[in-house]
Design an enzyme around this catalytic site. Structure first.
Site, short mmCIF file in Angstrom:
data_model
loop_
_atom_site.label_atom_id
_atom_site.label_comp_id
_atom_site.label_asym_id
_atom_site.label_seq_id
_atom_site.Cartn_x
_atom_site.Cartn_y
_atom_site.Cartn_z
N ARG A 111 3.42 -3.29 -5.87
CA ARG A 111 4.29 -4.48 -5.89
C ARG A 111 5.54 -4.27 -5.05
NH1 ARG A 111 7.67 -4.70 -11.43
NH2 ARG A 111 7.78 -2.47 -11.86
N GLY A 144 1.76 -7.94 -8.54
CA GLY A 144 2.64 -7.63 -7.42
C GLY A 144 4.06 -8.13 -7.61
N ASP A 270 4.59 10.34 -9.29
CA ASP A 270 4.80 9.28 -8.29
C ASP A 270 6.23 8.75 -8.34
OD1 ASP A 270 3.53 8.41 -10.84
OD2 ASP A 270 4.13 6.42 -10.15
N ASN A 271 6.98 9.16 -9.36
CA ASN A 271 8.38 8.72 -9.46
C ASN A 271 9.35 9.84 -9.12
OD1 ASN A 271 7.53 6.17 -10.20
ND2 ASN A 271 7.63 6.61 -12.40
N ASP A 280 13.01 5.08 -9.21
CA ASP A 280 12.28 4.24 -10.14
C ASP A 280 12.96 4.14 -11.50
OD1 ASP A 280 10.34 2.43 -10.11
OD2 ASP A 280 8.71 3.82 -9.68
P1 AMP Z 1 5.89 2.16 -11.97
O1 AMP Z 1 5.59 2.16 -13.42
O2 AMP Z 1 6.83 1.08 -11.54
O3 AMP Z 1 6.25 3.50 -11.44
O4 AMP Z 1 4.51 1.78 -11.26
C1 AMP Z 1 3.36 2.56 -11.32
C2 AMP Z 1 2.29 1.95 -10.43
O5 AMP Z 1 1.90 0.67 -10.89
C3 AMP Z 1 2.70 1.77 -8.98
O6 AMP Z 1 1.59 2.02 -8.17
C4 AMP Z 1 3.09 0.32 -8.93
O7 AMP Z 1 2.98 -0.20 -7.63
C5 AMP Z 1 2.08 -0.30 -9.87
N1 AMP Z 1 2.58 -1.55 -10.46
C6 AMP Z 1 3.53 -1.68 -11.39
N2 AMP Z 1 3.73 -2.98 -11.70
C7 AMP Z 1 2.88 -3.69 -10.93
C8 AMP Z 1 2.60 -5.08 -10.78
N3 AMP Z 1 3.25 -6.01 -11.48
N4 AMP Z 1 1.65 -5.43 -9.89
C9 AMP Z 1 0.98 -4.51 -9.17
N5 AMP Z 1 1.19 -3.19 -9.27
C10 AMP Z 1 2.13 -2.78 -10.14
MG MG Z 2 6.88 4.13 -9.73
#
Ligand code: AMP
Ligand code: MG
Length: 505
Positions: A111, A144, A270-271, A280
């Site tokens: 996203r 996204g 990944d963070n 993040d």
């Molecule tokens: P995060 O928890 O923000 O570190 O995200 C972990 C993974 O989930 C990453 O690959 C993000 O791009 C994906 N992600 C989180 N929220 C969304 C969303 N609303 N739509 C698509 N991908 C998401």
């Molecule tokens: Mg992340």
């Protein structure tokens, strides 16, 4: 304003606003987009219905060399939702993997869309990324998109971290989309513009390691070194150089987090950014009462990412980086493994060194004595027992007994206080200097969760940004106690349940 007048005059005027910002000082040079296809996918942000600028970080824009007078709020809203793409931008979604709560998964920007790398007049390079800009090939089942509340939260907390002197990605703008996002409830959508030294993560290396793509690992290593550690770029052992530099930056970063009581909340690989910036802001929070087991994230049931776990989780993540680098650490697997292990083993010493520097400053110590670590540990133990507020306790420590000692003067604290006063007496600096040192490392104001949540509720439910702006203003000078609104300084009233924080999805 010029923009509105232009609208009213209609077609009599040539529409200037959409070209005005082109001269605002943007200068893109997109080195990541030039890497091979496996690193990224070209994808444009999906236009939104009604772009509206909510927050714009003018001081940050100026520090990037942008002329903020050159674009109106409407231009900014179009840019910072992705409705308009700047010339020179080459939007991409980056590929990466990540260990999430211990399990390796293929991820990628689901996203977030990297518009490009902006070069400042001083020659510094920054990623300009839109978070919540619409689906990408990595979105899996996600939409996204991002909700307004979590994006405002990232803006305020990341900027607070910056003001606290802690390496972090920055927030340039939050723009509402005028579209709903569907979570457990329907929420207003928004896009955050994130500014970072890079978005290269431990998980980026894991992605190529998992595919067995050694060429890509080499390219990524060179690219990361040139970006962040140019002195090491020409070294004979680039992968080892990278690993050591990243260890050092993470050790320093986590020591900063521990210094101010920051709980990241979702330290998946990944963070974790190779640049050493905090990356993040999802379910993060600051401690009120000191408790190494403190967890705020609603999904961290095992306490994997609890406050006191952060140094060992950082070491775990860096071991995953070392593992990913194995194929390029040395042609001989045994030598590669030995190098990786030596590097990994160095983390705890590195962290302890940074932590001790931070703790000495928090305690007003200019010199080093062998018992300093135990002095700090003993205070933390007393604080834990008394459930003392982390920020208040350090900020209110006084070398000489005060009328109102914090935490309550129980035996453990009184004993500790005597020991500390004796320690201070063994250094030549007068108490005035001690106080200055302490005040520069013990914040008076932090983004306390109950205050943040109330400000976000006002912003998203009542459409009232004033509390958030007040909080943001106070957080720009976090070490300055004078004239700070009392309501922002205090811990939650006793008995308030711990706030749960959620991933910003
Ligand atoms: P995060 O928890 O923000 O570190 O995200 C972990 C993974 O989930 C990453 O690959 C993000 O791009 C994906 N992600 C989180 N929220 C969304 C969303 N609303 N739509 C698509 N991908 C998401
Ligand atoms: Mg992340």
């Amino acid at each position: 304003m010029i923009n509105d007048e232009t609208e009213q005059l209609g077609s009599l005027l040539v529409k200037q606003p959409h070209v005005a910002h082109l001269h605002a000082g943007w200068h893109f040079d997109n080195s990541y987009a030039r890497l091979p296809e496996v690193f990224r996918t070209r994808v444009n942000p999906t236009p939104v219905a009604q772009p509206r600028l909510v927050l714009f970080n003018r001081p940050l824009a100026r520090s990037l060399g942008l002329d903020t007078a050159a674009f109106t709020d409407r231009d900014a809203a179009a840019l910072f939702t992705g409705n308009q793409i700047l010339p020179g931008a080459e939007p991409i979604a980056q590929a990466y993997a990540g260990h999430q709560f211990g399990n390796l998964t293929r991820l990628g920007d689901g996203r977030a869309i990297l518009l490009g790398e902006h070069l400042t007049p001083g020659g510094e390079r920054f990623d300009i990324q839109l978070k919540g800009a619409g689906p990408t090939p990595y979105s899996r089942r996600g939409d996204g998109r991002a909700a307004l509340g979590p994006m405002l939260r990232e803006y305020v907390i990341s900027e607070a971290m910056h003001a606290l002197g802690i390496p972090t990605t920055r927030s340039l703008a939050v723009a509402a989309t005028g579209e709903p996002v569907f979570r457990e409830q329907t929420l207003p959508g928004a896009v955050l513009t994130r500014v970072a030294a890079s978005h290269i993560r431990v998980g980026t290396f894991e992605y190529f390691a998992a595919m067995g793509d050694t060429d890509a690992l080499r390219l990524l290593t060179d690219h990361t070194l040139r970006c962040h550690f140019p002195d090491r770029a020409e070294s004979d052992h680039p992968a080892l150089g990278l690993l050591e530099e990243v260890m050092e930056r993470q050790a320093s970063l986590i020591a900063h987090w521990m210094r101010v009581g920051f709980v990241h909340g979702v330290m998946n690989t990944d963070n974790m950014a190779l640049s050493g910036e905090t990356l993040d802001y999802g379910p993060c929070a600051f401690l009120d009462a000191y408790d190494p087991a403190a967890v705020f994230s609603s999904i961290d049931h095992q306490g994997r990412y609890a406050f006191g776990q952060q140094p060992s989780i950082a070491a775990w993540n860096l071991a995953r980086l070392a593992e990913a680098l194995l194929p390029i650490l040395h042609p001989k697997p045994e030598t590669a493994l030995a190098r990786a292990n030596t590097a990994i083993d160095s983390f705890s010493e590195r962290f302890h060194r940074h932590w001790l520097v931070a703790m000495r400053a928090k305690l007003g110590l200019f010199s080093a004595e062998p018992e300093d670590a135990s002095l700090a540990d003993e205070l933390l133990r007393a604080m834990h027992q008394a459930r003392a507020d982390y920020t208040h306790t350090f900020r209110n420590l006084r070398p000489h007994a005060t009328a109102e000692p914090i935490p309550p003067a129980d035996d453990a604290f009184t004993t500790w206080h005597r020991r500390w006063t004796e320690r201070l007496a063994r250094q030549p600096q007068p108490v005035t200097e001690v106080a200055l040192l302490m005040n520069a490392h013990n914040p008076a104001v932090i983004p306390r969760n109950h205050v943040v949540e109330a400000a976000l509720a006002a912003a998203t439910i009542q459409n009232d940004l004033a509390p958030l702006e007040r909080l943001h203003a106070a957080l720009t000078t976090p070490y300055d106690a004078a004239d700070q609104p009392v309501g922002l300084l205090n811990p939650p009233p006793p008995g308030t349940p711990t706030c749960r924080t959620f991933c910003g999805t």
